[in-house]
Motif scaffolding. Sequence first.
Motif, short mmCIF file in Angstrom:
data_model
loop_
_atom_site.label_atom_id
_atom_site.label_comp_id
_atom_site.label_asym_id
_atom_site.label_seq_id
_atom_site.Cartn_x
_atom_site.Cartn_y
_atom_site.Cartn_z
N TYR A 8 0.85 -1.19 0.00
CA TYR A 8 0.00 0.00 0.00
C TYR A 8 0.88 1.24 0.00
O TYR A 8 1.70 1.43 0.89
N GLN A 9 0.73 2.07 -1.04
CA GLN A 9 1.50 3.31 -1.17
C GLN A 9 2.99 3.07 -0.96
O GLN A 9 3.64 3.71 -0.14
N VAL A 32 -7.46 4.52 6.38
CA VAL A 32 -7.28 5.20 5.10
C VAL A 32 -8.04 6.51 5.10
O VAL A 32 -9.25 6.54 5.34
N ASP A 34 -9.72 8.58 3.13
CA ASP A 34 -10.34 8.63 1.81
C ASP A 34 -11.85 8.73 2.01
O ASP A 34 -12.46 7.84 2.63
N GLN A 86 -8.28 3.73 -3.38
CA GLN A 86 -6.99 3.15 -3.00
C GLN A 86 -6.79 1.79 -3.65
O GLN A 86 -7.74 1.03 -3.83
N ASP A 124 0.45 2.31 -8.67
CA ASP A 124 0.55 3.17 -7.49
C ASP A 124 0.79 4.62 -7.83
O ASP A 124 0.08 5.51 -7.36
N GLU A 187 -6.81 11.53 -7.83
CA GLU A 187 -7.17 10.17 -7.44
C GLU A 187 -7.91 9.47 -8.57
O GLU A 187 -7.68 8.29 -8.85
#
Length: 314
Positions: A8-9, A32, A34, A86, A124, A187
Amino acid sequence: MARFRLRYQSTNLELRLGEFAIGRSSACNLAVADGLVSRKHALLRVAPEAVVLQDLGSRNGVAVNGVRIEGECPLQHMDRVYIGSQELVLIDADKMNDRVTTDRHVACDVCGAINGSAKRYCGDCGGRLESESSATWREQDRAAMPSLRVEDSQREWGNSESTHTARALDVLGTIASKAITMGRFDEAERILIPHLDTLLERALRHRPLSDSTKDDPEAMFATATSYALQLAQGLKDKRWIDWVFRMHAATARVMTAETIEALHEAVRRNEYHSGKYLRAYLQVIQKRERGEYSPSERFLLGRLDGLAQVVLAR
Protein backbone atom coordinates in the motif's frame (compact mmCIF):
# COMPACT_ATOMS: atom_id res chain seq x y z
CA MET A 1 8.44 -13.13 9.33
CA ALA A 2 4.85 -13.11 8.08
CA ARG A 3 4.22 -15.00 4.86
CA PHE A 4 1.67 -12.52 3.48
CA ARG A 5 2.14 -8.79 2.98
CA LEU A 6 -0.08 -5.99 1.75
CA ARG A 7 1.46 -3.48 -0.62
CA TYR A 8 0.00 0.00 0.00
CA GLN A 9 1.50 3.31 -1.17
CA SER A 10 4.97 1.80 -1.71
CA THR A 11 4.96 0.17 1.74
CA ASN A 12 4.79 -3.55 2.53
CA LEU A 13 2.53 -4.15 5.53
CA GLU A 14 3.03 -7.52 7.22
CA LEU A 15 -0.19 -9.49 7.68
CA ARG A 16 -0.10 -11.45 10.92
CA LEU A 17 -2.39 -14.41 11.41
CA GLY A 18 -5.90 -13.33 12.30
CA GLU A 19 -8.02 -10.42 11.13
CA PHE A 20 -6.78 -7.24 9.44
CA ALA A 21 -9.39 -4.47 9.15
CA ILE A 22 -9.29 -1.72 6.53
CA GLY A 23 -11.35 1.46 6.67
CA ARG A 24 -11.49 5.14 7.49
CA SER A 25 -11.74 4.57 11.24
CA SER A 26 -8.59 4.93 13.33
CA ALA A 27 -9.59 1.66 15.02
CA CYS A 28 -8.80 -0.27 11.81
CA ASN A 29 -5.44 -1.96 11.28
CA LEU A 30 -5.08 0.16 8.15
CA ALA A 31 -6.77 3.55 8.50
CA VAL A 32 -7.28 5.20 5.10
CA ALA A 33 -7.99 8.93 4.77
CA ASP A 34 -10.34 8.63 1.81
CA GLY A 35 -13.88 9.98 1.63
CA LEU A 36 -14.84 7.08 -0.63
CA VAL A 37 -13.90 4.53 2.06
CA SER A 38 -16.36 3.49 4.77
CA ARG A 39 -15.37 3.60 8.44
CA LYS A 40 -15.12 -0.18 8.46
CA HIS A 41 -14.82 -1.06 4.79
CA ALA A 42 -13.20 -4.48 4.42
CA LEU A 43 -11.60 -7.28 6.38
CA LEU A 44 -8.72 -9.62 5.58
CA ARG A 45 -8.76 -13.01 7.29
CA VAL A 46 -5.18 -14.23 7.33
CA ALA A 47 -4.50 -17.96 7.75
CA PRO A 48 -1.16 -19.80 7.46
CA GLU A 49 -1.84 -20.81 3.85
CA ALA A 50 -4.41 -18.32 2.58
CA VAL A 51 -5.92 -14.84 2.80
CA VAL A 52 -9.65 -14.18 2.39
CA LEU A 53 -11.07 -10.71 1.70
CA GLN A 54 -14.53 -9.70 2.94
CA ASP A 55 -16.57 -6.62 2.08
CA LEU A 56 -18.11 -5.36 5.34
CA GLY A 57 -21.17 -3.91 3.62
CA SER A 58 -19.27 -0.83 2.45
CA ARG A 59 -21.04 1.98 0.61
CA ASN A 60 -18.79 1.86 -2.49
CA GLY A 61 -17.90 -1.82 -2.47
CA VAL A 62 -14.64 -3.70 -2.96
CA ALA A 63 -13.10 -4.83 -6.26
CA VAL A 64 -10.42 -7.45 -6.92
CA ASN A 65 -8.54 -7.16 -10.22
CA GLY A 66 -11.26 -4.86 -11.53
CA VAL A 67 -14.20 -7.11 -10.58
CA ARG A 68 -16.51 -6.15 -7.74
CA ILE A 69 -16.84 -8.88 -5.11
CA GLU A 70 -19.88 -9.99 -3.14
CA GLY A 71 -19.24 -11.21 0.40
CA GLU A 72 -15.95 -13.08 0.70
CA CYS A 73 -13.21 -13.64 -1.88
CA PRO A 74 -9.99 -15.70 -1.51
CA LEU A 75 -6.94 -13.75 -2.66
CA GLN A 76 -4.02 -14.97 -4.72
CA HIS A 77 -0.46 -13.67 -5.02
CA MET A 78 -0.38 -10.25 -6.77
CA ASP A 79 -4.16 -9.78 -6.68
CA ARG A 80 -5.00 -6.06 -6.76
CA VAL A 81 -7.63 -4.91 -4.28
CA TYR A 82 -9.48 -1.63 -4.87
CA ILE A 83 -11.06 0.05 -1.83
CA GLY A 84 -12.40 3.53 -2.46
CA SER A 85 -9.76 5.20 -4.62
CA GLN A 86 -6.99 3.15 -3.00
CA GLU A 87 -5.20 0.20 -4.57
CA LEU A 88 -3.61 -2.55 -2.49
CA VAL A 89 -1.67 -5.61 -3.66
CA LEU A 90 -1.42 -8.92 -1.84
CA ILE A 91 2.08 -10.39 -1.84
CA ASP A 92 2.80 -14.01 -0.95
CA ALA A 93 6.45 -14.18 0.18
CA ASP A 94 6.64 -17.86 -0.75
CA LYS A 95 5.68 -17.05 -4.33
CA MET A 96 8.17 -14.19 -4.50
CA ASN A 97 10.91 -16.75 -3.94
CA ASP A 98 9.74 -18.63 -7.02
CA ARG A 99 11.76 -17.40 -9.99
CA VAL A 100 9.07 -18.39 -12.47
CA THR A 101 6.52 -16.25 -10.66
CA THR A 102 8.66 -13.19 -10.03
CA ASP A 103 9.78 -13.07 -13.63
CA ARG A 104 6.20 -12.17 -14.55
CA HIS A 105 6.26 -8.99 -12.45
CA VAL A 106 8.21 -5.76 -12.46
CA ALA A 107 8.99 -3.17 -9.78
CA CYS A 108 8.36 0.49 -10.52
CA ASP A 109 11.60 2.52 -10.68
CA VAL A 110 9.77 5.55 -9.27
CA CYS A 111 7.96 4.23 -6.19
CA GLY A 112 9.02 0.58 -5.95
CA ALA A 113 5.51 -0.85 -6.26
CA ILE A 114 5.19 -4.34 -7.76
CA ASN A 115 3.18 -4.58 -10.99
CA GLY A 116 2.28 -7.27 -13.50
CA SER A 117 4.66 -7.45 -16.46
CA ALA A 118 1.85 -6.63 -18.92
CA LYS A 119 1.36 -3.22 -17.29
CA ARG A 120 2.94 -0.13 -18.85
CA TYR A 121 2.06 2.33 -16.08
CA CYS A 122 2.50 1.79 -12.34
CA GLY A 123 -0.76 1.20 -10.50
CA ASP A 124 0.55 3.17 -7.49
CA CYS A 125 2.19 6.30 -8.90
CA GLY A 126 1.31 6.19 -12.61
CA GLY A 127 4.97 6.16 -13.64
CA ARG A 128 6.07 4.46 -16.88
CA LEU A 129 7.23 0.88 -16.25
CA GLU A 130 10.48 -0.13 -17.92
CA SER A 131 9.84 -3.86 -18.22
CA GLU A 132 10.72 -5.90 -21.28
CA SER A 133 7.08 -6.15 -22.31
CA SER A 134 6.32 -2.48 -21.70
CA ALA A 135 9.35 -1.42 -23.72
CA THR A 136 7.95 -3.43 -26.62
CA TRP A 137 5.08 -0.99 -26.94
CA ARG A 138 7.02 2.28 -26.97
CA GLU A 139 6.14 4.74 -29.69
CA GLN A 140 9.24 4.01 -31.74
CA ASP A 141 8.31 0.33 -31.96
CA ARG A 142 4.77 0.78 -33.23
CA ALA A 143 5.88 0.49 -36.87
CA ALA A 144 6.69 -3.16 -36.24
CA MET A 145 3.24 -4.02 -34.88
CA PRO A 146 1.69 -5.39 -38.11
CA SER A 147 4.39 -8.08 -38.31
CA LEU A 148 3.40 -9.63 -34.97
CA ARG A 149 1.55 -12.91 -35.18
CA VAL A 150 -1.84 -12.99 -33.46
CA GLU A 151 -0.84 -15.74 -31.05
CA ASP A 152 2.36 -13.87 -30.11
CA SER A 153 0.54 -10.61 -29.47
CA GLN A 154 -2.10 -12.31 -27.34
CA ARG A 155 0.55 -13.99 -25.25
CA GLU A 156 2.57 -10.80 -24.78
CA TRP A 157 -0.47 -8.66 -24.11
CA GLY A 158 -1.79 -10.95 -21.38
CA ASN A 159 -5.30 -12.35 -21.32
CA SER A 160 -6.20 -10.96 -17.90
CA GLU A 161 -5.55 -7.36 -18.89
CA SER A 162 -7.47 -7.50 -22.16
CA THR A 163 -10.55 -9.18 -20.74
CA HIS A 164 -10.78 -7.25 -17.47
CA THR A 165 -10.70 -3.75 -18.94
CA ALA A 166 -14.44 -3.43 -19.53
CA ARG A 167 -15.31 -4.78 -16.09
CA ALA A 168 -12.66 -2.59 -14.46
CA LEU A 169 -14.03 0.50 -16.15
CA ASP A 170 -17.50 -0.45 -15.03
CA VAL A 171 -16.57 -1.08 -11.39
CA LEU A 172 -13.74 1.39 -10.84
CA GLY A 173 -15.37 4.00 -13.05
CA THR A 174 -18.08 4.40 -10.42
CA ILE A 175 -15.44 5.11 -7.80
CA ALA A 176 -13.55 7.42 -10.14
CA SER A 177 -16.76 9.32 -10.91
CA LYS A 178 -17.32 9.94 -7.22
CA ALA A 179 -13.74 11.17 -6.88
CA ILE A 180 -14.32 13.54 -9.81
CA THR A 181 -17.55 14.81 -8.23
CA MET A 182 -15.56 15.58 -5.07
CA GLY A 183 -12.95 17.43 -7.15
CA ARG A 184 -10.29 14.79 -6.48
CA PHE A 185 -9.10 14.50 -10.06
CA ASP A 186 -5.62 13.21 -9.14
CA GLU A 187 -7.17 10.17 -7.44
CA ALA A 188 -9.55 9.62 -10.34
CA GLU A 189 -6.64 9.74 -12.78
CA ARG A 190 -4.66 7.19 -10.77
CA ILE A 191 -7.63 4.83 -10.86
CA LEU A 192 -8.33 5.27 -14.57
CA ILE A 193 -4.82 5.46 -16.09
CA PRO A 194 -4.20 1.69 -16.41
CA HIS A 195 -7.56 1.09 -18.08
CA LEU A 196 -7.55 4.08 -20.42
CA ASP A 197 -3.99 3.22 -21.38
CA THR A 198 -5.00 -0.37 -22.15
CA LEU A 199 -7.84 0.76 -24.40
CA LEU A 200 -5.58 3.14 -26.32
CA GLU A 201 -2.89 0.48 -26.77
CA ARG A 202 -5.46 -1.95 -28.17
CA ALA A 203 -6.89 0.69 -30.51
CA LEU A 204 -3.43 1.62 -31.78
CA ARG A 205 -2.83 -2.05 -32.59
CA HIS A 206 -6.20 -2.22 -34.38
CA ARG A 207 -7.49 -4.79 -31.94
CA PRO A 208 -11.04 -4.94 -30.50
CA LEU A 209 -11.40 -2.88 -27.34
CA SER A 210 -12.42 -6.08 -25.57
CA ASP A 211 -12.09 -9.76 -26.39
CA SER A 212 -15.37 -10.55 -24.66
CA THR A 213 -18.52 -10.74 -26.79
CA LYS A 214 -20.51 -9.65 -23.73
CA ASP A 215 -18.96 -6.18 -23.74
CA ASP A 216 -20.38 -3.28 -25.75
CA PRO A 217 -17.38 -1.65 -27.51
CA GLU A 218 -19.35 1.50 -28.36
CA ALA A 219 -20.33 1.98 -24.72
CA MET A 220 -16.74 1.32 -23.62
CA PHE A 221 -15.45 3.87 -26.11
CA ALA A 222 -17.97 6.53 -25.07
CA THR A 223 -17.30 5.96 -21.36
CA ALA A 224 -13.52 6.07 -21.75
CA THR A 225 -13.71 9.25 -23.87
CA SER A 226 -15.94 10.90 -21.27
CA TYR A 227 -13.45 10.10 -18.51
CA ALA A 228 -10.52 11.41 -20.55
CA LEU A 229 -12.35 14.69 -21.21
CA GLN A 230 -13.24 15.08 -17.53
CA LEU A 231 -9.60 14.53 -16.56
CA ALA A 232 -8.49 17.07 -19.16
CA GLN A 233 -10.88 19.63 -17.69
CA GLY A 234 -10.19 18.92 -14.02
CA LEU A 235 -6.42 18.51 -14.20
CA LYS A 236 -5.88 21.03 -17.00
CA ASP A 237 -3.67 18.37 -18.57
CA LYS A 238 -3.18 18.50 -22.35
CA ARG A 239 -2.22 14.82 -22.46
CA TRP A 240 -5.84 13.78 -22.04
CA ILE A 241 -6.85 15.93 -25.00
CA ASP A 242 -4.14 14.12 -26.96
CA TRP A 243 -5.66 10.83 -25.76
CA VAL A 244 -9.06 11.74 -27.22
CA PHE A 245 -7.60 12.64 -30.63
CA ARG A 246 -5.39 9.53 -30.69
CA MET A 247 -8.24 7.23 -29.71
CA HIS A 248 -10.53 8.60 -32.41
CA ALA A 249 -7.78 8.44 -35.03
CA ALA A 250 -6.93 4.83 -34.15
CA THR A 251 -10.57 3.78 -34.45
CA ALA A 252 -11.51 6.13 -37.35
CA ARG A 253 -14.62 7.26 -35.48
CA VAL A 254 -16.40 10.53 -36.20
CA MET A 255 -16.57 12.50 -32.96
CA THR A 256 -19.97 12.98 -31.40
CA ALA A 257 -21.43 16.44 -30.91
CA GLU A 258 -20.91 16.07 -27.16
CA THR A 259 -17.23 15.20 -27.60
CA ILE A 260 -16.61 18.14 -29.94
CA GLU A 261 -18.36 20.51 -27.54
CA ALA A 262 -16.32 19.21 -24.58
CA LEU A 263 -13.12 19.51 -26.60
CA HIS A 264 -13.93 23.15 -27.43
CA GLU A 265 -14.09 23.84 -23.69
CA ALA A 266 -10.99 21.78 -22.86
CA VAL A 267 -8.98 23.40 -25.67
CA ARG A 268 -9.91 26.86 -24.43
CA ARG A 269 -9.13 26.15 -20.77
CA ASN A 270 -5.85 24.36 -21.49
CA GLU A 271 -4.70 26.77 -24.21
CA TYR A 272 -4.21 23.69 -26.34
CA HIS A 273 -2.52 24.40 -29.68
CA SER A 274 -0.81 21.10 -30.42
CA GLY A 275 -1.65 20.02 -33.96
CA LYS A 276 0.20 16.69 -33.99
CA TYR A 277 -2.61 14.32 -33.02
CA LEU A 278 -5.39 16.54 -34.35
CA ARG A 279 -3.82 16.55 -37.83
CA ALA A 280 -3.38 12.78 -37.67
CA TYR A 281 -7.06 12.41 -36.83
CA LEU A 282 -8.13 14.76 -39.62
CA GLN A 283 -6.06 12.76 -42.11
CA VAL A 284 -7.86 9.57 -41.08
CA ILE A 285 -11.28 11.23 -41.44
CA GLN A 286 -10.39 12.79 -44.80
CA LYS A 287 -9.42 9.42 -46.29
CA ARG A 288 -13.10 8.64 -46.69
CA GLU A 289 -15.00 10.23 -49.51
CA ARG A 290 -17.32 13.00 -48.43
CA GLY A 291 -20.24 11.13 -49.93
CA GLU A 292 -19.64 8.17 -47.62
CA TYR A 293 -20.78 10.21 -44.64
CA SER A 294 -24.40 10.58 -43.62
CA PRO A 295 -25.95 14.08 -43.40
CA SER A 296 -25.58 14.05 -39.61
CA GLU A 297 -21.94 13.01 -39.90
CA ARG A 298 -21.27 15.77 -42.42
CA PHE A 299 -22.72 18.25 -39.95
CA LEU A 300 -20.34 16.93 -37.28
CA LEU A 301 -17.41 17.20 -39.70
CA GLY A 302 -18.25 20.87 -40.13
CA ARG A 303 -18.12 21.35 -36.38
CA LEU A 304 -14.86 19.42 -36.31
CA ASP A 305 -13.40 21.83 -38.89
CA GLY A 306 -14.37 24.67 -36.56
CA LEU A 307 -12.57 22.95 -33.68
CA ALA A 308 -9.47 22.50 -35.84
CA GLN A 309 -9.44 26.20 -36.65
CA VAL A 310 -9.48 27.03 -32.95
CA VAL A 311 -6.71 24.56 -32.09
CA LEU A 312 -4.43 25.41 -35.00
CA ALA A 313 -4.89 29.19 -34.72
CA ARG A 314 -1.82 30.99 -33.42
